[in-house]
Write an enzyme that holds these catalytic residues in place. Structure first.
Site, PDB file in Angstrom:
ATOM      1  N   LYS A   1       0.881  -1.173   0.000  1.00 51.71           N
ATOM      2  CA  LYS A   1       0.000   0.000   0.000  1.00 51.71           C
ATOM      3  C   LYS A   1       0.909   1.210   0.000  1.00 51.71           C
ATOM      4  CE  LYS A   1      -3.010   2.778   2.826  1.00 51.71           C
ATOM      5  NZ  LYS A   1      -3.843   2.923   4.015  1.00 51.71           N
TER       6      LYS A   1
ATOM      7  N   GLY B   1     -10.847   8.014   5.625  1.00 47.26           N
ATOM      8  CA  GLY B   1     -11.942   8.957   5.797  1.00 47.26           C
ATOM      9  C   GLY B   1     -13.258   8.334   6.214  1.00 47.26           C
TER      10      GLY B   1
END
Lengths: 254, 64
Positions: free
Chosen positions: A93, A182
């Site tokens: 990632k 988020g």
């Protein structure tokens, strides 16, 4: 079922391993979430790394190491090299942070880092913005998954730019897309999945909840519901009412 | 000789990186870097230490 670099993953949830009140709660939250992928990081060994690794292995999930906290191309690439050896996986990632307050990715360094790592055989999961052109460049250099942010990492604000995320889905219908960062509530996760995203990656929303295990379960249900809804082809919204009960056959009673 | 290990100055008699890991009792699940460059596990014994070297020893850790 989502396909990430040839690997089928049943669960639409990817879950982070940070900020839980205890290792036991982390493990229980993973079980409740059904997540198939866990994100992990590399940090200076100060005594806890070996036990943490044993815990992560016991989860029975696929490992996605990150380059969290890297602010330069060089740092991110070196961290990826170390992660590949440590976790024995080509998956990375890729985070290259460009701004400290928002933790917004430096998309220029990100594309260059992705290019280098793909050439070296990595399978890159880039943490990016929802910018169509940036995402196109990431695909050009060989990324086969995109992970646009919903909102700044750890903010819990949800999907700040639903239009941008919808456009991305429409532009790249064949590319596995993951909303990363988020997500604060199950409704955010459901919304991303209703748009046709392949998965959501979250951490703080579960780890910082009063009951992380309960929230892990809620997130799993929401993500599944959103995915089922997308597959069921939702109706088009309209501005004016449209009676659902038949008008024909209504009695004349006034 | 003096080196910097994970940000802290220390005195070591280890001649190479593999020996340093043994001397300091690190577990098996670590990745290493010298002067900011990744050193694969197979090259640690062939990586001599020099005065002032900056060594990083990283382990799996919680992450999002």
């Amino acid at each position: 079922m989502a396909l990430f670099y040839g690997v089928e993953v049943e669960s639409p949830l990817m879950l982070g391993t940070a900020r839980y009140p205890s290792p036991a709660v982390l493990a229980e939250a993973f079980r409740a979430s059904g997540a198939g992928i866990a994100t992990v990081s590399l940090r200076r060994e100060q005594g806890g790394g070996q036990d943490f690794w044993a815990l992560v292995q016991s989860l029975g999930v696929r490992i996605l190491p990150n380059t969290a906290g890297c602010h330069s191309l060089r740092e991110a690439v070196t961290t990826a090299h170390m992660a590949r050896e440590l976790f024995d996986t080509p998956w990375i990632k890729l985070e290259v942070i460009g701004e400290a307050d928002s933790l917004q990715p430096d998309v220029f360094a990100l594309v260059e880092a992705a290019r280098i790592l793909v050439e070296e055989g990595f399978e890159v999961f880039p943490y990016c913005t929802e910018d169509l052109v940036v995402c196109g460049r990431l695909l050009d250099v060989g990324c086969r998954v995109l992970m646009p942010w919903g909102a700044p990492i750890g903010s819990g604000l949800g999907l700040n730019n639903p239009y941008g995320l919808r456009s991305l889905r429409a532009h790249f219908p064949e590319v596995p897309l993951v909303v990363d960062a988020g997500i604060g509530l199950p409704s955010h996760a459901a919304r991303a999945m209703e748009m046709g995203y392949d998965a959501v990656l979250l951490n703080s929303a579960v780890a910082l909840a009063g009951d992380p295990v309960g929230m892990a379960r809620a997130m799993a249900l929401a993500a599944e519901a959103g995915r089922a809804a997308f597959r069921a082809d939702p109706m088009e919204p309209r501005d004016m009412a449209s009676p659902s009960t038949p008008v024909l056959g209504k009695a004349f009673l006034s | 000789m003096k080196i910097i290990l994970n940000g802290e100055a220390l005195e070591t008699s280890a001649a190479d990186l593999a020996e340093l890991l043994r001397e300091r009792g690190f577990g098996p699940k670590v990745a290493t870097a010298r002067q900011g460059e990744f050193v694969p596990a197979g090259l640690r014994a062939a990586t001599p230490l020099a005065e002032g070297d900056r060594i990083e020893v990283l382990a799996p850790m919680q992450g999002g």
